[in-house]
Design a protein around this motif. Structure first.
Motif, PDB file in Angstrom:
ATOM      1  N   THR A 117      29.593   3.145  30.061  1.00 45.12           N
ATOM      2  CA  THR A 117      28.341   2.385  30.253  1.00 45.12           C
ATOM      3  C   THR A 117      28.125   1.414  29.105  1.00 45.12           C
ATOM      4  OG1 THR A 117      27.393   4.317  31.327  1.00 45.12           O
ATOM      5  CG2 THR A 117      25.840   2.605  30.652  1.00 45.12           C
ATOM      6  N   GLY A 129      16.220   1.279  31.645  1.00 42.85           N
ATOM      7  CA  GLY A 129      17.667   1.140  31.568  1.00 42.85           C
ATOM      8  C   GLY A 129      18.131  -0.193  31.019  1.00 42.85           C
ATOM      9  N   LYS A 151      16.584  -1.000  25.772  1.00 51.58           N
ATOM     10  CA  LYS A 151      15.578  -1.084  24.696  1.00 51.58           C
ATOM     11  C   LYS A 151      15.703   0.086  23.714  1.00 51.58           C
ATOM     12  CE  LYS A 151      12.073  -0.967  27.592  1.00 51.58           C
ATOM     13  NZ  LYS A 151      12.819  -0.706  28.854  1.00 51.58           N
ATOM     14  N   SER A 152      15.745   1.307  24.249  1.00 52.78           N
ATOM     15  CA  SER A 152      15.827   2.474  23.354  1.00 52.78           C
ATOM     16  C   SER A 152      17.131   2.460  22.570  1.00 52.78           C
ATOM     17  CB  SER A 152      15.754   3.783  24.147  1.00 52.78           C
ATOM     18  OG  SER A 152      14.477   3.938  24.664  1.00 52.78           O
TER      19      SER A 152
HETATM   20  P1  ADP Z   1      15.687   1.561  28.187  1.00 51.96           P
HETATM   21  O1  ADP Z   1      15.214   2.120  26.901  1.00 51.96           O
HETATM   22  O2  ADP Z   1      15.494   0.081  28.293  1.00 51.96           O
HETATM   23  O3  ADP Z   1      15.106   2.264  29.369  1.00 51.96           O
HETATM   24  P2  ADP Z   1      18.246   2.739  27.450  1.00 51.96           P
HETATM   25  O4  ADP Z   1      18.620   2.112  26.164  1.00 51.96           O
HETATM   26  O5  ADP Z   1      17.647   4.120  27.374  1.00 51.96           O
HETATM   27  O6  ADP Z   1      17.278   1.759  28.274  1.00 51.96           O
HETATM   28  O7  ADP Z   1      19.511   2.813  28.407  1.00 51.96           O
HETATM   29  C1  ADP Z   1      20.409   1.736  28.601  1.00 51.96           C
HETATM   30  C2  ADP Z   1      21.581   2.214  29.426  1.00 51.96           C
HETATM   31  O8  ADP Z   1      22.330   3.174  28.688  1.00 51.96           O
HETATM   32  C3  ADP Z   1      21.195   2.903  30.738  1.00 51.96           C
HETATM   33  O9  ADP Z   1      22.176   2.555  31.702  1.00 51.96           O
HETATM   34  C4  ADP Z   1      21.269   4.366  30.399  1.00 51.96           C
HETATM   35  O10 ADP Z   1      21.567   5.153  31.533  1.00 51.96           O
HETATM   36  C5  ADP Z   1      22.409   4.401  29.389  1.00 51.96           C
HETATM   37  N1  ADP Z   1      22.263   5.489  28.394  1.00 51.96           N
HETATM   38  C6  ADP Z   1      21.244   5.651  27.525  1.00 51.96           C
HETATM   39  N2  ADP Z   1      21.439   6.726  26.731  1.00 51.96           N
HETATM   40  C7  ADP Z   1      22.623   7.265  27.129  1.00 51.96           C
HETATM   41  C8  ADP Z   1      23.394   8.397  26.696  1.00 51.96           C
HETATM   42  N3  ADP Z   1      22.991   9.163  25.689  1.00 51.96           N
HETATM   43  N4  ADP Z   1      24.555   8.624  27.326  1.00 51.96           N
HETATM   44  C9  ADP Z   1      24.993   7.831  28.333  1.00 51.96           C
HETATM   45  N5  ADP Z   1      24.322   6.738  28.780  1.00 51.96           N
HETATM   46  C10 ADP Z   1      23.150   6.459  28.186  1.00 51.96           C
END
Ligand code: ADP
Length: 251
Positions: free
Chosen positions: A14, A37, A40-41
């Motif tokens: 990903t 998704g 941002k985080s």
């Molecule tokens: P947001 O904070 O904007 O909702 P994230 O940064 O949490 O987005 O996620 C971005 C992408 O990374 C998404 O496709 C999410 O499923 C993937 N993702 C986030 N954390 C993990 C993880 N620990 N392992 C695998 N994929 C992740």
């Protein structure tokens, strides 16, 4: 104050963040918007040094993982990580010691009072409601008075009083010259003072706009958001509205 340069982060296959760059000016509030998704985080966690990534992040001119950078940066995670067997007050004390804070007692009491936690200060982490956990999470993030403050979805789970207090806290911190990055997927929650918006989608930056630039275009944040995330241009929006409501249709 904070420079994110060509940051890319993959979780296995990903691609969560794809060559993202932006800069935050001192004494400014930037809202990081994007659907679930969007990445941002992942950007937040990269900035704070929780994740390995490709690219470079500078905090106050120093690489983000150096002790100098870590000292001036604070992070309020979306999901609070509290200790079940520490009280509210003990959480604050624990954090103060970890950061070797001095003269923090008055600030500790003021923060707890502001977020209506004073009367719950003897409650243990596992005795707190979700909202209380979120408020303690905020108090813990703000106690060390960081220069650069990252708030990940800070309004989620807060009651109206706490949202109001958080908004005024953000404005006060900005006036004090702190640099804030506030992430959210709820546009309405950021109708407060903000200086710049960075809109992400699919791991990429889709817009990076100053408030003055948006005002000059007579555009709302919501309009910009849908324009860049759904590819809607103002004329498409008008057509869309006409189709749905008949409004503006010629007779
Ligand atoms: P947001 O904070 O904007 O909702 P994230 O940064 O949490 O987005 O996620 C971005 C992408 O990374 C998404 O496709 C999410 O499923 C993937 N993702 C986030 N954390 C993990 C993880 N620990 N392992 C695998 N994929 C992740």
């Amino acid at each position: 104050m904070l420079e994110v340069r060509h940051v890319t982060k993959r979780y296995g296959k990903t691609l969560a963040v794809d060559d993202v760059s932006f800069t935050l000016d001192p004494g400014s509030v930037t809202v990081l918007l994007g659907p679930n998704g969007a990445g941002k985080s992942t950007i937040m966690k990269s900035i704070i040094g929780f994740l390995k990534f490709d690219g470079e992040i500078l905090v106050g001119g120093e690489e983000n993982k150096t002790p100098q950078a870590r000292r001036i940066i604070g992070y309020v995670p979306e999901i609070p990580a509290l200790y079940p067997n520490l009280t509210v007050s003990e959480h604050m004390e624990f954090l103060a010691r970890a950061y070797r804070l001095t003269d923090y007692s008055a600030r500790k009491e003021a923060l707890l009072a502001r977020f209506e936690l004073s009367e719950h200060s003897r409650k243990f982490g596992d005795e707190l409601s979700k909202g209380m956990q979120q408020k303690l999470n905020l108090c813990l993030g703000l106690l060390p008075e960081p220069q650069v403050i990252l708030l990940d979805e800070p309004m989620i789970g807060l009651d109206p009083h706490a949202i109001k207090e958080l908004r005024s806290t953000i404005e006060e911190l900005r006036v004090q010259g702190r640099t804030l990055l506030v992430s959210t997927h709820i546009i309405d929650s950021v109708d407060m003072l903000w200086d710049r918006t960075v809109i992400m989608q699919g791991g990429k930056v889709k817009a990076n706009v100053l408030r003055e630039e948006l005002d000059a275009q007579n555009k709302s944040l919501e309009q910009l958001f849908f324009e860049v995330t759904e590819g809607l241009k103002p004329e498409d929006e008008a057509a869309d509205k006409t189709e749905k409501t008949g409004e503006g249709a010629e007779v």
